[in-house]
Design a protein around this motif. Structure first.
Motif, PDB file in Angstrom:
ATOM      1  N   GLY A   1       0.787  -1.226   0.000  1.00  0.00           N
ATOM      2  CA  GLY A   1       0.000   0.000   0.000  1.00  0.00           C
ATOM      3  C   GLY A   1       0.816   1.271   0.000  1.00  0.00           C
ATOM      4  O   GLY A   1       0.282   2.352  -0.206  1.00  0.00           O
ATOM      5  N   SER A   2       2.100   1.168   0.211  1.00  0.00           N
ATOM      6  CA  SER A   2       2.960   2.346   0.217  1.00  0.00           C
ATOM      7  C   SER A   2       3.297   2.742  -1.213  1.00  0.00           C
ATOM      8  O   SER A   2       3.668   1.907  -2.029  1.00  0.00           O
ATOM      9  CB  SER A   2       4.248   2.053   0.985  1.00  0.00           C
ATOM     10  OG  SER A   2       5.154   3.122   0.831  1.00  0.00           O
ATOM     11  N   ASP A   3       3.168   4.025  -1.496  1.00  0.00           N
ATOM     12  CA  ASP A   3       3.471   4.513  -2.844  1.00  0.00           C
ATOM     13  C   ASP A   3       4.951   4.427  -3.177  1.00  0.00           C
ATOM     14  O   ASP A   3       5.330   4.366  -4.345  1.00  0.00           O
ATOM     15  CB  ASP A   3       3.007   5.965  -3.004  1.00  0.00           C
ATOM     16  CG  ASP A   3       1.493   6.093  -2.989  1.00  0.00           C
ATOM     17  OD1 ASP A   3       0.818   5.105  -3.344  1.00  0.00           O
ATOM     18  OD2 ASP A   3       0.995   7.174  -2.618  1.00  0.00           O
ATOM     19  N   ILE A   4       5.796   4.455  -2.160  1.00  0.00           N
ATOM     20  CA  ILE A   4       7.242   4.454  -2.419  1.00  0.00           C
ATOM     21  C   ILE A   4       7.913   3.149  -2.003  1.00  0.00           C
ATOM     22  O   ILE A   4       9.130   3.082  -1.885  1.00  0.00           O
ATOM     23  CB  ILE A   4       7.936   5.653  -1.732  1.00  0.00           C
ATOM     24  CG1 ILE A   4       7.751   5.593  -0.208  1.00  0.00           C
ATOM     25  CG2 ILE A   4       7.442   6.964  -2.295  1.00  0.00           C
ATOM     26  CD1 ILE A   4       8.600   6.591   0.541  1.00  0.00           C
TER      27      ILE A   4
ATOM     28  N   ASP B   1       2.571   5.019  10.121  1.00  0.00           N
ATOM     29  CA  ASP B   1       1.311   4.842  10.856  1.00  0.00           C
ATOM     30  C   ASP B   1       0.899   3.377  10.901  1.00  0.00           C
ATOM     31  O   ASP B   1       0.422   2.887  11.917  1.00  0.00           O
ATOM     32  CB  ASP B   1       0.197   5.681  10.217  1.00  0.00           C
ATOM     33  CG  ASP B   1       0.399   7.179  10.424  1.00  0.00           C
ATOM     34  OD1 ASP B   1       1.258   7.563  11.255  1.00  0.00           O
ATOM     35  OD2 ASP B   1      -0.285   7.961   9.742  1.00  0.00           O
ATOM     36  N   LEU B   2       1.070   2.664   9.791  1.00  0.00           N
ATOM     37  CA  LEU B   2       0.705   1.254   9.733  1.00  0.00           C
ATOM     38  C   LEU B   2       1.540   0.430  10.706  1.00  0.00           C
ATOM     39  O   LEU B   2       1.017  -0.417  11.428  1.00  0.00           O
ATOM     40  CB  LEU B   2       0.876   0.721   8.313  1.00  0.00           C
ATOM     41  CG  LEU B   2       0.424  -0.713   8.061  1.00  0.00           C
ATOM     42  CD1 LEU B   2      -1.073  -0.858   8.310  1.00  0.00           C
ATOM     43  CD2 LEU B   2       0.760  -1.116   6.636  1.00  0.00           C
TER      44      LEU B   2
ATOM     45  N   ASN C   1      12.412   0.369   8.313  1.00  0.00           N
ATOM     46  CA  ASN C   1      12.727   1.788   8.409  1.00  0.00           C
ATOM     47  C   ASN C   1      11.791   2.565   7.492  1.00  0.00           C
ATOM     48  O   ASN C   1      12.232   3.123   6.495  1.00  0.00           O
ATOM     49  CB  ASN C   1      14.197   2.021   8.040  1.00  0.00           C
ATOM     50  CG  ASN C   1      14.633   3.424   8.317  1.00  0.00           C
ATOM     51  OD1 ASN C   1      14.028   4.120   9.123  1.00  0.00           O
ATOM     52  ND2 ASN C   1      15.675   3.866   7.644  1.00  0.00           N
ATOM     53  N   PRO C   2      10.486   2.623   7.817  1.00  0.00           N
ATOM     54  CA  PRO C   2       9.544   3.290   6.919  1.00  0.00           C
ATOM     55  C   PRO C   2       9.779   4.798   6.854  1.00  0.00           C
ATOM     56  O   PRO C   2      10.148   5.419   7.852  1.00  0.00           O
ATOM     57  CB  PRO C   2       8.190   2.966   7.528  1.00  0.00           C
ATOM     58  CG  PRO C   2       8.464   2.615   8.943  1.00  0.00           C
ATOM     59  CD  PRO C   2       9.851   2.080   8.989  1.00  0.00           C
ATOM     60  N   VAL C   3       9.541   5.355   5.669  1.00  0.00           N
ATOM     61  CA  VAL C   3       9.756   6.778   5.446  1.00  0.00           C
ATOM     62  C   VAL C   3       8.421   7.516   5.337  1.00  0.00           C
ATOM     63  O   VAL C   3       8.254   8.577   5.920  1.00  0.00           O
ATOM     64  CB  VAL C   3      10.590   6.997   4.155  1.00  0.00           C
ATOM     65  CG1 VAL C   3      10.723   8.473   3.836  1.00  0.00           C
ATOM     66  CG2 VAL C   3      11.962   6.365   4.303  1.00  0.00           C
TER      67      VAL C   3
ATOM     68  N   LEU D   1       3.493  -5.774  15.111  1.00  0.00           N
ATOM     69  CA  LEU D   1       4.016  -7.055  14.632  1.00  0.00           C
ATOM     70  C   LEU D   1       3.164  -7.731  13.565  1.00  0.00           C
ATOM     71  O   LEU D   1       3.628  -8.640  12.903  1.00  0.00           O
ATOM     72  CB  LEU D   1       4.208  -8.018  15.806  1.00  0.00           C
ATOM     73  CG  LEU D   1       5.260  -7.606  16.817  1.00  0.00           C
ATOM     74  CD1 LEU D   1       5.323  -8.620  17.945  1.00  0.00           C
ATOM     75  CD2 LEU D   1       6.617  -7.458  16.171  1.00  0.00           C
ATOM     76  N   THR D   2       1.913  -7.309  13.387  1.00  0.00           N
ATOM     77  CA  THR D   2       1.071  -7.995  12.408  1.00  0.00           C
ATOM     78  C   THR D   2       0.947  -7.227  11.103  1.00  0.00           C
ATOM     79  O   THR D   2       0.283  -7.678  10.184  1.00  0.00           O
ATOM     80  CB  THR D   2      -0.347  -8.220  12.974  1.00  0.00           C
ATOM     81  OG1 THR D   2      -0.931  -6.952  13.278  1.00  0.00           O
ATOM     82  CG2 THR D   2      -0.312  -9.125  14.181  1.00  0.00           C
TER      83      THR D   2
END
Length: 133
Positions: free
Chosen positions: A95-98, A112-113, A104-106, A119-120
């Motif tokens: 679901g992330s556009d990038i 938020d997810l 290490n989410p940007v 952990l799920t």
């Protein structure tokens, strides 16, 4: 670790997956190739004792590389073959556009997810590397 069988961030953490830079990924895969005595740049003839060892040393040292030369000197072919030194799959947030790295989410969406589900939350499909063929 078979990254294709991992479906959640929790499984990714339990498996011990650690994010690594592209330079480190290339370095580790080149070391593996050299230990197995596999050709690093197959199909490139005439540079086995000059250019190829220099490129290998630069990659092992994590240096940036700029190929310069006249037409027909295998610059593009070597650059394209360097993609073979990248890992076949990398985890990415669904679901992330990038295509955020789950460790290490940007993007705000991925951060938020991860915060919401911890952990799920699904890291998503592992992205296959692009082919230049």
């Amino acid at each position: 670790m078979n990254i294709k069988n991992i479906h959640t961030l929790g499984e990714l953490r339990v498996a011990g997956y650690m994010t690594k830079s592209i330079k480190e990924e290339i370095r580790q895969n080149l070391i593996t190739k050299l230990k197995k005595q596999e050709p690093t740049f197959p199909g490139i003839v005439g540079y086995e004792d000059t250019v190829i060892p220099d490129v290998e040393r630069a990659l092992l040292s994590r240096h940036n590389i700029l190929f310069l030369g006249l037409r027909g000197q295998a610059k593009t072919r070597m650059a394209r073959q360097m993609t073979e030194l990248l890992d076949e799959y990398i985890p990415a947030m669904t679901g992330s556009d990038i295509n955020d790295d789950p460790r290490n989410p940007v993007s705000k969406f991925a951060r938020d997810l991860v915060a919401e589900r911890f952990l799920t939350s699904p890291p998503g499909n592992s992205l296959a590397r692009c082919s230049w063929e």
